[in-house]
Design a protein around this motif. Structure first.
Motif, short mmCIF file in Angstrom:
data_model
loop_
_atom_site.label_atom_id
_atom_site.label_comp_id
_atom_site.label_asym_id
_atom_site.label_seq_id
_atom_site.Cartn_x
_atom_site.Cartn_y
_atom_site.Cartn_z
N ILE A 41 0.87 -1.23 0.03
CA ILE A 41 0.08 0.20 0.00
C ILE A 41 0.74 1.23 0.01
CG2 ILE A 41 -1.77 1.27 1.41
CD1 ILE A 41 -2.88 -1.25 2.34
N PHE A 42 1.89 1.12 0.70
CA PHE A 42 2.85 2.32 0.97
C PHE A 42 3.36 2.48 -0.54
CE2 PHE A 42 7.40 3.58 1.03
CZ PHE A 42 7.33 4.69 1.53
N SER A 43 3.77 1.50 -1.40
CA SER A 43 4.31 1.61 -2.52
C SER A 43 3.38 2.07 -3.63
CB SER A 43 4.77 0.05 -2.90
OG SER A 43 5.16 0.12 -4.19
N VAL A 44 1.96 1.82 -3.59
CA VAL A 44 1.19 2.31 -4.19
C VAL A 44 0.97 3.74 -4.53
CG1 VAL A 44 -1.44 2.18 -4.88
CG2 VAL A 44 0.05 -0.03 -4.75
N ILE A 45 0.80 3.96 -2.98
CA ILE A 45 0.60 5.51 -2.68
C ILE A 45 1.68 6.25 -3.11
CG2 ILE A 45 0.26 7.27 -0.66
CD1 ILE A 45 -1.10 5.02 0.93
N GLY A 46 3.04 5.94 -2.90
CA GLY A 46 4.29 6.67 -3.23
C GLY A 46 4.29 6.70 -4.79
N ARG A 47 4.06 5.70 -5.32
CA ARG A 47 3.94 5.48 -7.02
C ARG A 47 3.04 6.46 -7.57
NH1 ARG A 47 7.39 2.35 -9.51
NH2 ARG A 47 5.86 2.11 -11.42
N GLN A 48 1.93 6.45 -6.94
CA GLN A 48 0.91 7.32 -7.55
C GLN A 48 1.14 8.86 -7.18
OE1 GLN A 48 -2.75 5.92 -5.42
NE2 GLN A 48 -3.27 4.67 -7.25
N VAL A 110 15.61 2.63 3.36
CA VAL A 110 15.63 3.62 2.59
C VAL A 110 16.92 3.44 1.88
CG1 VAL A 110 16.24 6.34 2.55
CG2 VAL A 110 14.41 5.40 4.02
N ILE A 111 18.02 2.73 2.52
CA ILE A 111 19.26 2.64 1.85
C ILE A 111 18.88 1.65 0.98
CG2 ILE A 111 21.55 1.62 2.03
CD1 ILE A 111 21.55 3.00 4.91
N LEU A 112 18.32 0.68 1.28
CA LEU A 112 17.98 -0.37 0.15
C LEU A 112 17.31 0.16 -0.92
CD1 LEU A 112 17.29 -3.60 2.36
CD2 LEU A 112 19.27 -3.29 0.72
N HIS A 113 16.28 0.85 -0.62
CA HIS A 113 15.48 1.67 -1.81
C HIS A 113 16.44 2.55 -2.84
CE1 HIS A 113 12.57 4.38 -3.76
NE2 HIS A 113 13.27 5.15 -3.60
N ILE A 127 16.68 13.07 2.80
CA ILE A 127 16.08 13.33 4.10
C ILE A 127 14.69 13.43 3.95
CG2 ILE A 127 15.91 15.51 5.76
CD1 ILE A 127 18.78 16.11 5.47
N THR A 128 14.35 14.34 3.00
CA THR A 128 12.66 14.27 2.74
C THR A 128 12.27 12.95 2.50
OG1 THR A 128 13.18 16.45 1.47
CG2 THR A 128 11.03 15.31 1.16
N PHE A 129 12.53 12.11 1.48
CA PHE A 129 12.03 10.66 1.47
C PHE A 129 12.24 9.89 2.68
CE2 PHE A 129 12.77 6.34 0.15
CZ PHE A 129 11.56 6.13 -0.66
N LEU A 131 12.12 10.97 5.88
CA LEU A 131 11.22 11.25 6.85
C LEU A 131 9.88 10.86 6.43
CD1 LEU A 131 12.52 14.81 7.86
CD2 LEU A 131 12.31 12.51 9.31
N VAL A 132 9.34 10.98 5.06
CA VAL A 132 8.15 10.60 4.45
C VAL A 132 7.89 9.19 4.63
CG1 VAL A 132 6.83 10.38 2.49
CG2 VAL A 132 7.80 12.60 2.97
N THR A 133 8.86 8.30 4.50
CA THR A 133 8.97 6.99 4.72
C THR A 133 8.78 6.47 6.03
OG1 THR A 133 10.26 6.65 2.76
CG2 THR A 133 10.23 4.81 4.11
N LEU A 134 9.55 7.20 6.93
CA LEU A 134 9.34 6.99 8.44
C LEU A 134 8.13 7.03 8.90
CD1 LEU A 134 10.75 6.35 11.21
CD2 LEU A 134 11.19 8.87 11.32
N ILE A 135 7.43 8.16 8.66
CA ILE A 135 6.12 8.75 8.98
C ILE A 135 5.20 7.83 8.40
CG2 ILE A 135 4.35 10.55 9.23
CD1 ILE A 135 6.96 12.41 9.53
N SER A 136 5.11 7.80 7.03
CA SER A 136 4.03 7.16 6.51
C SER A 136 3.97 5.57 6.93
CB SER A 136 4.41 7.15 4.91
OG SER A 136 4.13 8.35 4.53
N ASN A 137 5.12 5.05 6.89
CA ASN A 137 5.07 3.48 7.38
C ASN A 137 4.80 3.28 8.61
OD1 ASN A 137 5.58 2.00 4.81
ND2 ASN A 137 7.43 2.67 4.80
N THR A 138 5.24 4.22 9.38
CA THR A 138 4.89 4.10 11.05
C THR A 138 3.37 4.28 11.15
OG1 THR A 138 6.80 5.16 11.72
CG2 THR A 138 4.93 5.15 13.31
N VAL A 139 2.78 5.08 10.55
CA VAL A 139 1.24 5.26 10.60
C VAL A 139 0.51 4.08 9.79
CG1 VAL A 139 -0.65 6.66 9.45
CG2 VAL A 139 1.11 7.74 10.42
#
Length: 166
Positions: A41-48, A110-113, A127-129, A131-139
Motif C-alpha cells: 500500500i505504501f508503494s502504491v501511494i508513493g508511486r501514485q 531507505v538505503i536499500l530503496h 532526508i525528505t524521502f 522522513l516521509v517513509t518513516l512517518i508514512s510506514n509508521t502510521v
C-alpha cells in the motif's frame, strides 16, 4: 568453597514468536500477510503521488518499490520482538514494539530503496524521502497492527467469558 551457578532463563524474540498452537500460527501468518500489504500500500501511494504507474501492468514495479522496506522490516522486526506471541493481543505493547522495530528497520529500507533504484539521492531528497517513509510506514503499520491486536484481545476475552459446553 562451593560456587553456586546462577541459572538465568533467556528467551530470544524469535523463540517468543514461535506459535504454540494453530490459533497462534494463524495469527502470526495474518500479521505477516498484513505487514506485506502495508508495504505494498505504501508503494502504491508513493508511486501514485509521483505520477508513476500502479495498475495491473505495474504489479512488478509496485512490488519492486515495496521490496526494500519489506526486506528491512522482516530482517529486523522479528529480532526486535515485533512478532512476539503476547503482542498479538496487547495493543499498547504492539504499538511500542512496532514503533521501535520500524525505527530500526527504516534506515536500512531507505538505503536499500536507493540501491534497488540505482539512484544516488541529494541530501535534501534523502532526508525528505526518509522522513516521509518513516512517518508514512509508521502510521500504516499502526493502522494495521494496533486494531489487529485489539481484535485478538477482544476475541480472547470473549472466549474466556463464554460459557463452556459440557
Amino acid at each position: 568453597m562451593a560456587v553456586k551457578e546462577k541459572k538465568t532463563v533467556t528467551t530470544s524474540a524469535l523463540e517468543e514468536s514461535k506459535p504454540r498452537n494453530k490459533q497462534e500460527a494463524r495469527r502470526l501468518w495474518m500479521l505477516i500477510f498484513g505487514d506485506i500489504l502495508v508495504f505494498l500500500i505504501f508503494s502504491v501511494i508513493g508511486r501514485q503521488s509521483h505520477g508513476e504507474d500502479t495498475g495491473l501492468t505495474a504489479v512488478l514495479k509496485v512490488v519492486w518499490t515495496a521490496l526494500p522496506f519489506a526486506i528491512s522490516w522482516f530482517a529486523i522486526a522479528p529480532f526486535m520482538g515485533a512478532f512476539r506471541r503476547e503482542l498479538m493481543t496487547e495493543p499498547r505493547q504492539m504499538a511500542r514494539k512496532t514503533g521501535f522495530a520500524w525505527l530500526a528497520a527504516w534506515p536500512i529500507g531507505v538505503i536499500l530503496h536507493f540501491v534497488f533504484e540505482q539512484h544516488l539521492p541529494t541530501v535534501v531528497s534523502a532526508i525528505t524521502f526518509g522522513l516521509v517513509t518513516l512517518i508514512s510506514n509508521t502510521v500504516l503499520l499502526f493502522i494495521w497492527r494496533i486494531p489487529f491486536a485489539m481484535t485478538n484481545h477482544t476475541k480472547d476475552l470473549q472466549a474466556r467469558l463464554a460459557p463452556r459446553k459440557k
